[in-house]
Scaffold this active site. Structure first.
Site, short mmCIF file in Angstrom:
data_model
loop_
_atom_site.label_atom_id
_atom_site.label_comp_id
_atom_site.label_asym_id
_atom_site.label_seq_id
_atom_site.Cartn_x
_atom_site.Cartn_y
_atom_site.Cartn_z
N TYR A 1 62.73 85.09 53.80
CA TYR A 1 61.45 85.78 54.02
C TYR A 1 60.36 85.24 53.11
O TYR A 1 59.22 85.05 53.51
CB TYR A 1 61.62 87.30 53.80
CG TYR A 1 60.44 88.09 54.30
CD1 TYR A 1 60.43 88.63 55.58
CD2 TYR A 1 59.32 88.29 53.49
CE1 TYR A 1 59.35 89.35 56.05
CE2 TYR A 1 58.23 89.00 53.95
CZ TYR A 1 58.24 89.53 55.23
OH TYR A 1 57.17 90.23 55.70
N PHE B 1 35.90 75.39 70.83
CA PHE B 1 36.95 75.65 71.81
C PHE B 1 36.87 77.12 72.25
O PHE B 1 36.34 77.95 71.53
CB PHE B 1 38.33 75.32 71.22
CG PHE B 1 39.42 75.52 72.23
CD1 PHE B 1 39.49 74.71 73.36
CD2 PHE B 1 40.36 76.53 72.08
CE1 PHE B 1 40.47 74.92 74.31
CE2 PHE B 1 41.35 76.73 73.04
CZ PHE B 1 41.41 75.92 74.15
N ASP B 2 37.41 77.43 73.44
CA ASP B 2 37.20 78.79 73.98
C ASP B 2 37.76 79.91 73.12
O ASP B 2 37.15 80.97 73.00
CB ASP B 2 37.66 78.91 75.45
CG ASP B 2 39.09 78.50 75.67
OD1 ASP B 2 39.62 77.76 74.83
OD2 ASP B 2 39.67 78.90 76.67
N ASP C 1 37.92 72.14 62.84
CA ASP C 1 38.94 72.54 63.81
C ASP C 1 39.74 71.28 64.12
O ASP C 1 39.24 70.35 64.74
CB ASP C 1 38.27 73.13 65.06
CG ASP C 1 39.29 73.51 66.12
OD1 ASP C 1 40.45 73.06 66.04
OD2 ASP C 1 38.92 74.27 67.05
N ALA D 1 42.79 70.47 65.69
CA ALA D 1 43.88 70.38 66.66
C ALA D 1 44.29 68.93 66.93
O ALA D 1 45.47 68.61 66.98
CB ALA D 1 43.47 71.08 67.95
N LYS E 1 49.38 70.50 68.94
CA LYS E 1 48.87 69.24 69.49
C LYS E 1 49.35 68.10 68.59
O LYS E 1 50.45 67.60 68.77
CB LYS E 1 47.33 69.27 69.56
CG LYS E 1 46.78 70.12 70.70
CD LYS E 1 46.67 71.56 70.34
CE LYS E 1 45.81 72.33 71.32
NZ LYS E 1 45.92 73.79 71.07
N HIS F 1 39.69 83.31 82.14
CA HIS F 1 40.32 82.24 82.93
C HIS F 1 41.84 82.33 82.97
O HIS F 1 42.46 81.89 83.92
CB HIS F 1 39.88 80.87 82.41
CG HIS F 1 40.22 80.62 80.98
ND1 HIS F 1 39.59 81.28 79.94
CD2 HIS F 1 41.12 79.79 80.40
CE1 HIS F 1 40.11 80.86 78.80
NE2 HIS F 1 41.03 79.96 79.05
N1 F0G Z 1 40.95 74.48 68.81
C1 F0G Z 1 41.04 73.51 69.74
C2 F0G Z 1 40.14 72.32 69.67
C3 F0G Z 1 41.97 73.65 70.77
O1 F0G Z 1 42.05 72.70 71.69
C4 F0G Z 1 42.82 74.79 70.79
C5 F0G Z 1 43.79 74.96 71.84
C6 F0G Z 1 42.68 75.74 69.79
C7 F0G Z 1 41.74 75.55 68.81
C8 F0G Z 1 43.52 76.99 69.76
O2 F0G Z 1 44.83 76.68 69.42
O3 F0G Z 1 46.19 77.28 71.45
O4 F0G Z 1 47.25 76.93 69.22
O5 F0G Z 1 45.88 78.93 69.65
N2 F0G Z 1 43.82 74.29 72.87
C9 F0G Z 1 44.82 74.35 73.91
C10 F0G Z 1 44.40 73.41 75.00
C11 F0G Z 1 45.20 75.68 74.39
O6 F0G Z 1 45.04 73.44 76.06
O7 F0G Z 1 43.47 72.63 74.82
P1 F0G Z 1 46.10 77.50 69.97
#
Ligand code: F0G
Length: 458
Positions: free
Chosen positions: A72, A124-125, A215, A217, A258, A450
């Site tokens: 833990y 990102f969304d 960010d 990813a 990613k 979406h």
């Molecule tokens: N930032 C970026 C640039 C992303 O592409 C994503 C996720 C996230 C943050 C959020 O990360 O999914 O681990 O919570 N992108 C995925 C995509 C879902 O399909 O592009 P997460």
């Protein structure tokens, strides 16, 4: 004769995938309310919905899972991940989270208050969702060229420094808790950001006293593009470039699914101890104790290995070559997409591919359904459905671009799969004059619609 290119790995395990008939697919997509997220994965032949959490791990990552420490607190897996984070990014403090949006949740809980402004280059969304959910705004400061799909630029995902400076100068400093720089810029087509732009964005942030959050990813793919496209970086290793990028950052959030090449995981890292102390409480409340956050020990171990492996040039080269192959085939067939090919995906220019579908009937979604019907391929809409409604007026927001993203998972499909994808897209493009109508919404959630939207033929 010059030897052709081949990947720097061989395949140890395979997973069967199934083909289907057009009749089956017509039924399945109708039952899924024309939302590709609602399809069972066994009804998909080639799944390009996302490159997130869908890559193939290496044998060393799998081996590291077996030595995961599930204690833990104070697990050795945490220390392994901490070592990788410190070595690669040079960030002194970090909190593991179950994925990228969880890292956003933890850090924005500590940073944002109602009415704040968080500028960025195409958030990102989920990032935008986390900002707007807190009744803050997320002005987009991406360069205008990113919206011209046919313009070839080496770094088309960049921050427009004039737009950013306008946000900084027109608002009180205390209303801007941070600035988000996304590398690569997913929403704009997996387009990279140059080191120069990173440096200049950081300098501008510093001048106004605003912390820079990267960010991250697809940080490794971004570093690959810096190495191969930006003057002065050809002889630098990916790891050296990564370190230079993060020397400019105050905070990083990452979806490790990613470029960490794991199925689940993420973290938030930072330089400021006081911010870490505040974020810690949110990590404990939302994710888990600070030495595992949202991750199992085995997953932290796999991520520690994945981060080090995927910052080797050969791995990134193999991946980006495959994305480029899809772009090259589409060029051969004359199909328009966001140029040049991005790091993780090809973004089809749906408006040009289906010129007769009205925007009110969701052009990119229509293309996504067509591609599924054509060959069982699943992409994802980056258009008006994703853009959602304006939080104030509740009107549909129609973005500048209607794109269908074909995201290529890391080390998962062969070039033969890519050829099937290109041919299927060509077939749709060839009959574009016959496709004149799209879809209308019959159900939508109030936020991030979406994922669960339901549609019917318009
Ligand atoms: N930032 C970026 C640039 C992303 O592409 C994503 C996720 C996230 C943050 C959020 O990360 O999914 O681990 O919570 N992108 C995925 C995509 C879902 O399909 O592009 P997460």
């Amino acid at each position: 004769m010059k030897l052709p290119y081949a990947e720097p790995y061989r395949i140890k395990t395979t997973e069967a995938i199934r083909t289907s008939t057009r009749e089956e697919r017509e039924r399945w997509i109708r039952e899924a309310h024309y939302n590709l997220f609602k399809l069972d994965s066994d009804k998909v032949f080639i799944d390009l919905l996302t490159d997130s959490g869908t890559g193939s791990m290496s044998d060393r990552q799998w081996a590291a899972m077996m030595t995961g420490d599930e204690s833990y607190a104070g697990a050795s897996s945490y220390r392994n991940l901490a070592d990788a984070v410190h070595t690669l990014f040079g960030m002194p403090y970090f909190l593991p989270t179950h994925q990228g949006r969880a890292a956003e949740n933890v850090i924005f809980s500590a940073l944002l208050k109602e009415g704040d402004i968080v500028p960025g280059n195409s958030h990102f969304d989920t990032t935008k969702g986390h900002i707007e959910f807190r009744r803050c705004s997320a002005p987009d400061c991406t360069i205008d060229a990113a919206a011209d799909t046919q313009k070839e630029l080496p770094f088309k995902g960049e921050m427009d420094l004039e737009k950013l400076e306008r946000v900084f100068s027109e608002n009180p400093r205390e209303k801007i808790p941070c600035c988000v720089l996304t590398i690569t810029n997913n929403t704009a087509g997996g387009q990279p950001v140059s080191m120069r732009n990173i440096r200049e964005t950081a300098a501008l942030c510093r001048r106004y006293g605003v912390p820079l959050l990267i960010d991250s990813a697809r940080f490794a793919e971004n570093a690959y593009f810096i190495k191969t496209r930006e003057e002065g970086y050809a002889d630098r290793s990916i790891k050296e470039i990564v370190r230079e990028i993060y020397d400019h950052a105050d905070i990083m959030t990452i979806s490790a699914k990613k470029d960490g090449v794991v199925n689940m995981g993420g973290f938030v890292a930072m330089r400021d101890k006081e911010l870490f102390t505040r974020a810690m409480s949110f990590c404990i409340m939302y994710e888990g104790y600070i030495t595992y956050g949202g991750m199992a020990g085995r997953d932290m171990n796999a991520l520690a290995v994945g981060l080090m492996e995927n910052t080797e040039f050969e791995q990134l080269d193999a991946r980006i070559r495959q994305v480029r192959l899809l772009g090259d085939l589409l060029d051969e067939y004359g199909v328009p997409y966001q140029r040049p090919a991005g790091g993780h995906a090809i973004f089809l220019d749906a408006t040009r591919i289906l010129p007769r579908v009205p925007k009110e009937e969701f052009i990119a979604q229509t293309l996504g359904v067509e591609l599924y019907l054509e060959a069982g391929i699943r992409g994802v809409e980056i258009g008006a459905i994703l853009a959602d409604r304006d939080p104030e007026t509740r009107e549909n927001r129609y973005p500048k671009l209607e794109l269908l993203r074909l995201a290529i998972p890391r080390r998962l499909y062969t070039d033969n799969h890519i050829r099937v994808v290109a041919a299927a897209v060509k077939n749709i493009y060839d009959r574009r004059e016959e496709i004149t109508s799209g879809y209308r919404i019959t159900f939508e959630a109030p936020i991030l619609r979406h994922f669960t939207v339901e549609l019917d033929k318009a």
